[in-house]
Motif scaffolding. Sequence first.
Motif, PDB file in Angstrom:
ATOM      1  N   GLY A  16       0.682  -1.258   0.017  1.00  0.00           N
ATOM      2  CA  GLY A  16      -0.037   0.161  -0.026  1.00  0.00           C
ATOM      3  C   GLY A  16       0.749   1.119   0.101  1.00  0.00           C
ATOM      4  O   GLY A  16       2.059   1.321  -0.317  1.00  0.00           O
ATOM      5  N   THR A  17       0.434   2.361   0.546  1.00  0.00           N
ATOM      6  CA  THR A  17       1.192   3.423   0.525  1.00  0.00           C
ATOM      7  C   THR A  17       2.093   3.491   2.060  1.00  0.00           C
ATOM      8  O   THR A  17       1.567   2.770   2.926  1.00  0.00           O
ATOM      9  N   THR A  18       3.152   4.034   1.781  1.00  0.00           N
ATOM     10  CA  THR A  18       4.387   3.663   2.804  1.00  0.00           C
ATOM     11  C   THR A  18       3.659   4.221   4.206  1.00  0.00           C
ATOM     12  O   THR A  18       3.126   5.382   4.223  1.00  0.00           O
ATOM     13  N   ILE A  19       4.099   3.675   5.142  1.00  0.00           N
ATOM     14  CA  ILE A  19       3.759   4.099   6.453  1.00  0.00           C
ATOM     15  C   ILE A  19       4.052   5.510   7.013  1.00  0.00           C
ATOM     16  O   ILE A  19       3.461   6.133   7.622  1.00  0.00           O
ATOM     17  N   PHE A  20       5.117   5.936   6.177  1.00  0.00           N
ATOM     18  CA  PHE A  20       5.877   7.202   6.763  1.00  0.00           C
ATOM     19  C   PHE A  20       4.746   8.384   5.897  1.00  0.00           C
ATOM     20  O   PHE A  20       4.318   9.309   6.839  1.00  0.00           O
ATOM     21  N   THR A  21       4.140   8.138   4.822  1.00  0.00           N
ATOM     22  CA  THR A  21       3.274   9.011   4.271  1.00  0.00           C
ATOM     23  C   THR A  21       1.912   8.883   4.988  1.00  0.00           C
ATOM     24  O   THR A  21       1.512   9.892   5.025  1.00  0.00           O
ATOM     25  N   VAL A  22       1.458   7.655   5.401  1.00  0.00           N
ATOM     26  CA  VAL A  22       0.412   7.755   6.126  1.00  0.00           C
ATOM     27  C   VAL A  22       0.252   8.350   7.438  1.00  0.00           C
ATOM     28  O   VAL A  22      -0.916   9.052   7.837  1.00  0.00           O
ATOM     29  N   MET A  23       1.295   8.264   8.187  1.00  0.00           N
ATOM     30  CA  MET A  23       1.108   8.399   9.424  1.00  0.00           C
ATOM     31  C   MET A  23       1.541  10.108   9.673  1.00  0.00           C
ATOM     32  O   MET A  23       0.993  10.731  10.261  1.00  0.00           O
ATOM     33  N   SER A  24       2.228  10.547   8.629  1.00  0.00           N
ATOM     34  CA  SER A  24       2.642  12.228   8.420  1.00  0.00           C
ATOM     35  C   SER A  24       1.264  12.619   7.876  1.00  0.00           C
ATOM     36  O   SER A  24       1.120  13.725   8.626  1.00  0.00           O
ATOM     37  N   ALA A  25       0.422  12.168   7.282  1.00  0.00           N
ATOM     38  CA  ALA A  25      -0.825  12.684   6.829  1.00  0.00           C
ATOM     39  C   ALA A  25      -1.746  12.630   8.025  1.00  0.00           C
ATOM     40  O   ALA A  25      -2.500  13.558   8.196  1.00  0.00           O
ATOM     41  N   LEU A  26      -1.623  11.683   8.777  1.00  0.00           N
ATOM     42  CA  LEU A  26      -2.628  11.610   9.848  1.00  0.00           C
ATOM     43  C   LEU A  26      -2.213  12.657  10.829  1.00  0.00           C
ATOM     44  O   LEU A  26      -3.233  13.111  11.614  1.00  0.00           O
ATOM     45  N   ALA A  27      -1.173  12.774  10.949  1.00  0.00           N
ATOM     46  CA  ALA A  27      -0.506  13.863  12.068  1.00  0.00           C
ATOM     47  C   ALA A  27      -1.050  15.369  11.799  1.00  0.00           C
ATOM     48  O   ALA A  27      -1.443  15.861  12.539  1.00  0.00           O
ATOM     49  N   ASN A  28      -0.897  15.445  10.319  1.00  0.00           N
ATOM     50  CA  ASN A  28      -1.243  16.781   9.822  1.00  0.00           C
ATOM     51  C   ASN A  28      -2.979  16.738   9.968  1.00  0.00           C
ATOM     52  O   ASN A  28      -3.350  17.987  10.548  1.00  0.00           O
ATOM     53  N   GLU A  29      -3.653  15.695   9.614  1.00  0.00           N
ATOM     54  CA  GLU A  29      -4.943  16.034   9.523  1.00  0.00           C
ATOM     55  C   GLU A  29      -5.543  16.225  10.937  1.00  0.00           C
ATOM     56  O   GLU A  29      -6.464  16.985  11.268  1.00  0.00           O
ATOM     57  N   HIS A  30      -4.804  15.589  12.232  1.00  0.00           N
ATOM     58  CA  HIS A  30      -5.312  15.846  13.449  1.00  0.00           C
ATOM     59  C   HIS A  30      -4.676  16.821  14.376  1.00  0.00           C
ATOM     60  O   HIS A  30      -4.452  16.856  15.632  1.00  0.00           O
ATOM     61  N   LYS A  31      -3.532  17.575  13.567  1.00  0.00           N
ATOM     62  CA  LYS A  31      -2.696  18.478  14.288  1.00  0.00           C
ATOM     63  C   LYS A  31      -1.938  17.905  15.375  1.00  0.00           C
ATOM     64  O   LYS A  31      -1.767  18.463  16.500  1.00  0.00           O
ATOM     65  N   ALA A  32      -1.635  16.675  15.305  1.00  0.00           N
ATOM     66  CA  ALA A  32      -0.780  15.960  16.128  1.00  0.00           C
ATOM     67  C   ALA A  32       0.865  16.299  15.933  1.00  0.00           C
ATOM     68  O   ALA A  32       1.196  16.681  14.903  1.00  0.00           O
ATOM     69  N   ILE A  33       1.747  16.446  17.004  1.00  0.00           N
ATOM     70  CA  ILE A  33       3.072  16.510  16.861  1.00  0.00           C
ATOM     71  C   ILE A  33       3.392  15.068  16.191  1.00  0.00           C
ATOM     72  O   ILE A  33       3.254  13.881  16.611  1.00  0.00           O
ATOM     73  N   ASN A  34       4.220  15.348  15.283  1.00  0.00           N
ATOM     74  CA  ASN A  34       4.625  14.624  14.322  1.00  0.00           C
ATOM     75  C   ASN A  34       6.119  13.789  14.684  1.00  0.00           C
ATOM     76  O   ASN A  34       6.968  14.395  13.920  1.00  0.00           O
ATOM     77  N   LEU A  35       6.179  12.719  15.372  1.00  0.00           N
ATOM     78  CA  LEU A  35       7.477  12.142  15.674  1.00  0.00           C
ATOM     79  C   LEU A  35       7.377  10.748  14.709  1.00  0.00           C
ATOM     80  O   LEU A  35       7.919   9.672  15.063  1.00  0.00           O
ATOM     81  N   SER A  36       6.554  10.637  13.785  1.00  0.00           N
ATOM     82  CA  SER A  36       6.503   9.351  12.990  1.00  0.00           C
ATOM     83  C   SER A  36       7.599   9.476  11.945  1.00  0.00           C
ATOM     84  O   SER A  36       8.518   8.803  12.138  1.00  0.00           O
ATOM     85  N   GLN A  37       7.238   9.924  10.904  1.00  0.00           N
ATOM     86  CA  GLN A  37       8.412  10.045   9.711  1.00  0.00           C
ATOM     87  C   GLN A  37       9.547  10.728  10.253  1.00  0.00           C
ATOM     88  O   GLN A  37       9.575  11.571  10.900  1.00  0.00           O
ATOM     89  N   GLY A  38      10.627  10.030   9.819  1.00  0.00           N
ATOM     90  CA  GLY A  38      11.987  10.630  10.209  1.00  0.00           C
ATOM     91  C   GLY A  38      12.673  11.856   9.460  1.00  0.00           C
ATOM     92  O   GLY A  38      13.027  11.520   8.264  1.00  0.00           O
TER      93      GLY A  38
END
Length: 385
Positions: A16-38
């Motif tokens: 599927g789509t790489t986890i880095f893209t998925v989690m960074s998008a989710l972080a942006n959507e929920h205005k979360a602090i993004n410690l996912s993608q390196g």
Amino acid sequence: MPKYPNTISSKLPKVGTTIFTVMSALANEHKAINLSQGFPNFNVNERLVSLINQKMKEGLNQYAPMQGVPKLREVLCEKMEKLYGAKYHPDKEVNITSGGTQAIYSALTAVIREGDEVIVIEPAYDCYVPAIELNGGIPIYVQLKAPNHTIDWNDVKKVVTSKTKVIMINTPHNPMGSVMTAKDMHELEKIVGGTNILIISDEVYEHIIFDGQKHESVCKYPVLAERSFIVYSFGKTYHATGWKMGYCFAPENLMAEFRKVHQFIVFTSNTPIQHALADYIKESDDYNELAEFYQKKRDFFLKQIQGSRFKFIPASGSYFQLLDYSAISKEKDTDYAIRLTKENGVASIPTSVFYHKPVDDKLLRFCFAKTDDLLKKAAEKLCAI
Ligand code: GLN
């Protein structure tokens, strides 16, 4: 919708789509602090930025040579000799690439044929297996051993066959933050010595290694160096992951094949950045300060989450720290990572996605290449759980 083609059979049906893209998008959507993608959230050195600007103004804006700008290849060879005592020929044994991922793809494509086996140590960075499979190779998996995520070389030995073409290694390790030792390198030498097995060594976090340990590059070990493609990244070293700039070392015969492929994948990489890096590396060896810089970040982050319900073993290298959430939730890591992002405002990477079969060791990966201020805010959220 057009009628044809009405079916295409995916070459990567399970991807599927790489986890880095998925989690960074989710972080942006929920205005979360993004410690996912390196990626670091601090700036590139001013001098380096102004050098790039200067090179652009000087008109260095057209194709660089396919192999990379000669003076950059020269300073990189000098660096390899200075750091690891390894001698490489600047014209024949190093190539500039558009990032580490492209170097890995080119190396695999240069050597893998249908049915070749490639030993992959899991968890494995997510670009390895698709690149093997697109080339008709067969990934053969060996798992790192908990709790310190070390390699059991007997497990590796057991899966070596007459079809083994490549062993892929990664030190410092992404996502686990473990590092290979000199003993590991000797074990690997014993396995590959006297065989035709090649090595692809992902060393993109070479400078980010902690607690007084030294990076063990395969280039320090002649039995390994003679059969290795070694992959490095300017993005990790100069806080510039978005430049997508890296390089690959390999002995002449291997590099000749690498180049045949590389020239038709990207042909060449960003010209002004190459010229600027050549000047910058010549005048500064500030990569030597990176270990201390990131060790402070790791320690700062870990101190801040001391009182939380997360458990941890400090990372030995890379800019990733694993946190064990088994005292907090029984959820799968993919589910918990999503909930942590949505409900607690911190995005991380679930480590199970780096395995080919389900694992449930309740570990999330957090990137600490962030300003102390952001790490503190993230830690406050994690401590409130
Ligand atoms: N190397 C980065 C990481 O591990 C991500 C690169 C990417 O987004 N593909 O997080």
